[in-house]
Design a protein around this motif. Structure first.
Motif, mmCIF file in Angstrom:
data_model
loop_
_atom_site.group_PDB
_atom_site.id
_atom_site.type_symbol
_atom_site.label_atom_id
_atom_site.label_comp_id
_atom_site.label_asym_id
_atom_site.label_seq_id
_atom_site.Cartn_x
_atom_site.Cartn_y
_atom_site.Cartn_z
ATOM 1 N N ALA A 142 -6.233 0.766 -3.422
ATOM 2 C CA ALA A 142 -6.151 -0.017 -2.186
ATOM 3 C C ALA A 142 -7.401 -0.852 -1.973
ATOM 4 C CB ALA A 142 -5.937 0.919 -0.995
ATOM 5 N N THR A 143 -8.547 -0.307 -2.323
ATOM 6 C CA THR A 143 -9.799 -1.054 -2.177
ATOM 7 C C THR A 143 -9.795 -2.293 -3.058
ATOM 8 O OG1 THR A 143 -11.002 0.990 -1.686
ATOM 9 C CG2 THR A 143 -12.311 -0.908 -2.345
ATOM 10 N N LEU A 152 0.822 -1.209 0.000
ATOM 11 C CA LEU A 152 0.000 0.000 0.000
ATOM 12 C C LEU A 152 0.856 1.259 0.000
ATOM 13 C CD1 LEU A 152 -2.889 -0.964 2.457
ATOM 14 C CD2 LEU A 152 -2.974 -0.835 -0.037
ATOM 15 N N ALA A 153 1.983 1.220 0.716
ATOM 16 C CA ALA A 153 2.885 2.379 0.722
ATOM 17 C C ALA A 153 3.435 2.638 -0.673
ATOM 18 C CB ALA A 153 4.020 2.148 1.718
ATOM 19 N N LEU A 154 3.764 1.572 -1.400
ATOM 20 C CA LEU A 154 4.276 1.732 -2.764
ATOM 21 C C LEU A 154 3.196 2.230 -3.716
ATOM 22 C CD1 LEU A 154 6.462 -1.497 -3.004
ATOM 23 C CD2 LEU A 154 7.293 0.857 -2.914
ATOM 24 N N ILE A 155 1.966 1.747 -3.525
ATOM 25 C CA ILE A 155 0.861 2.194 -4.377
ATOM 26 C C ILE A 155 0.516 3.649 -4.109
ATOM 27 C CG2 ILE A 155 -1.623 1.893 -4.761
ATOM 28 C CD1 ILE A 155 -1.138 -1.131 -4.364
ATOM 29 N N SER A 167 -5.529 4.055 6.940
ATOM 30 C CA SER A 167 -6.099 5.387 6.714
ATOM 31 C C SER A 167 -5.528 5.991 5.442
ATOM 32 C CB SER A 167 -5.796 6.317 7.898
ATOM 33 O OG SER A 167 -6.440 5.873 9.060
ATOM 34 N N PHE A 168 -6.357 6.752 4.745
ATOM 35 C CA PHE A 168 -5.934 7.472 3.545
ATOM 36 C C PHE A 168 -6.435 8.906 3.638
ATOM 37 C CE2 PHE A 168 -5.394 3.258 1.869
ATOM 38 C CZ PHE A 168 -4.394 3.380 0.909
ATOM 39 N N ALA A 169 -5.629 9.826 3.135
ATOM 40 C CA ALA A 169 -6.081 11.210 3.012
ATOM 41 C C ALA A 169 -6.877 11.355 1.722
ATOM 42 C CB ALA A 169 -4.890 12.160 2.986
ATOM 43 N N ALA A 170 -7.944 12.140 1.772
ATOM 44 C CA ALA A 170 -8.755 12.370 0.570
ATOM 45 C C ALA A 170 -8.019 13.231 -0.449
ATOM 46 C CB ALA A 170 -10.074 13.034 0.944
ATOM 47 N N ARG A 171 -6.948 13.921 0.000
ATOM 48 C CA ARG A 171 -6.180 14.849 -0.844
ATOM 49 C C ARG A 171 -7.102 15.932 -1.381
ATOM 50 N NH1 ARG A 171 -1.110 12.645 -1.060
ATOM 51 N NH2 ARG A 171 -1.010 10.402 -0.729
ATOM 52 N N ASP A 172 -7.170 16.101 -2.694
ATOM 53 C CA ASP A 172 -7.983 17.196 -3.232
ATOM 54 C C ASP A 172 -9.351 16.712 -3.664
ATOM 55 O OD1 ASP A 172 -7.038 15.670 -5.277
ATOM 56 O OD2 ASP A 172 -6.573 17.347 -6.612
ATOM 57 N N ARG A 173 -9.805 15.586 -3.103
ATOM 58 C CA ARG A 173 -11.063 15.011 -3.553
ATOM 59 C C ARG A 173 -12.200 15.283 -2.575
ATOM 60 N NH1 ARG A 173 -10.235 11.223 -7.683
ATOM 61 N NH2 ARG A 173 -12.497 11.110 -7.709
ATOM 62 N N LEU A 174 -12.106 16.356 -1.779
ATOM 63 C CA LEU A 174 -13.130 16.715 -0.810
ATOM 64 C C LEU A 174 -13.440 15.507 0.068
ATOM 65 C CD1 LEU A 174 -15.458 18.859 -3.120
ATOM 66 C CD2 LEU A 174 -13.689 19.653 -1.550
#
Length: 310
Positions: free
Chosen positions: A130-131, A21-24, A113-120
């Motif tokens: 990842a899903t 997941l870190a690499l992806i 956990s993942f950050a949404a970044r710029d996807r609100l």
């Protein structure tokens, strides 16, 4: 891990999954590991449950209950928790993981956990990737994300079953009736049922909004009241989700839903990277292109990038 393979990740266990997941998630990681992701896409082990709703509605508490329920039935569980990001720095607290009570020694539970970044309130490309990977490795993948609305509907791009969590007394009656919102959930859970009358009013509001929604299938979403705090309504929620999964299994509905999602991933990834012009080029170059979505994204991105550089 020089070359990522599904069998290699399985053999390495939770540590191998974390490294993959870190690499992806690294810059252009889903492009570099497109073959792995397409391999995972062809080998789905389980179902994906999307859990969405506004902050404070009780999603994390409910997720804890759902994890315990799945493990009690002998199923392995992965959780992808998406936290909203700062619009300025794109950073995120990634606090969902701290609210989930799981046994770190249980090899059959994995939380990321993942950050949404710029996807609100939506899903980044790496969260979608990842899903797909988790779906190939676990019986149940729960994707917990913030917000569902006209601009925050990405959860439908990955989930087989979408559960919308609604909080009573939050003044959302009008929001329920907005175009598009009620077309997304397959099950609606009004949380904090122990509040009594406010929860029943919210349930009635949602059912009223559903009666006005445009029918896009012959599945009518179930509207339930639940309390994750005392456990009431959770059996009914499990039954409703199982009922939707059974409905999806008939007449090729699950395969059709996933094909639509895959097409949306390709279009969305190219639009994010190259805008509407890139999307127009993608449509024109459909023949002879890769048929698997992640390889198609990688090849189209390389071709469009070369055009820009020239």
């Amino acid at each position: 891990m020089a070359e990522l393979t599904l069998d290699g990740i399985r053999t390495a266990g939770k540590a191998g999954i974390a490294r993959a997941l870190a690499l992806i998630e690294a810059r252009d990681g889903s492009l570099r590991h497109a073959d792995l992701l397409d391999e995972a896409l062809r080998s789905p082990q389980g179902r994906v449950l999307g859990l969405t709703g506004p902050p404070g509605v009780g999603k994390s508490t409910l997720t804890n209950r759902l994890i315990a329920d799945a493990r009690g039935r002998g199923q392995s569980v992965a959780v992808i928790a998406v936290d909203p990001s700062s619009r300025r720095t794109m950073g995120a607290l990634l606090g969902d993981r701290t609210r989930l009570r799981t046994d770190p020694d249980d090899e059959h539970i994995f939380v990321r956990s993942f950050a949404a970044r710029d996807r609100l309130g939506g899903l980044s490309d790496s969260a979608i990737a990842a899903t797909v990977l988790m779906r190939a490795l676990y019986d149940v993948t729960i994707v917990e994300t913030v917000g569902i609305g006209q601009s925050e509907a990405d959860i439908a791009m990955v989930a087989d079953t979408v559960v919308l969590c609604v909080q009573p007394g939050s003044g959302d009656s009008l929001q329920f009736m907005k175009a598009g919102v009620m077309e997304l959930p397959d099950v609606v859970a009004v949380t904090k049922a122990d509040l009594g009358a406010p929860a029943r009013r919210a349930q009635a509001d949602v059912e009223g909004a559903l009666s006005l929604a445009v029918e896009i299938s012959n599945w009518r979403p179930k509207v339930l009241t639940i309390s994750a705090a005392n456990g009431s309504g959770l059996d009914a929620l499990t039954t409703a989700v199982a009922g939707h999964e059974a409905w999806l299994s008939g007449e090729g509905r699950l395969q059709a839903r996933r094909r639509e999602q895959e097409a949306a991933w390709v279009a969305d990834a190219i639009r994010d990277r190259f805008g509407s012009a890139g999307l127009a080029v993608l449509r024109k170059t459909g023949e002879g292109a890769a048929t698997t979505p992640f390889r198609r994204i990688a090849e189209a991105s390389a071709a469009l990038g070369a055009r820009l550089n020239s």
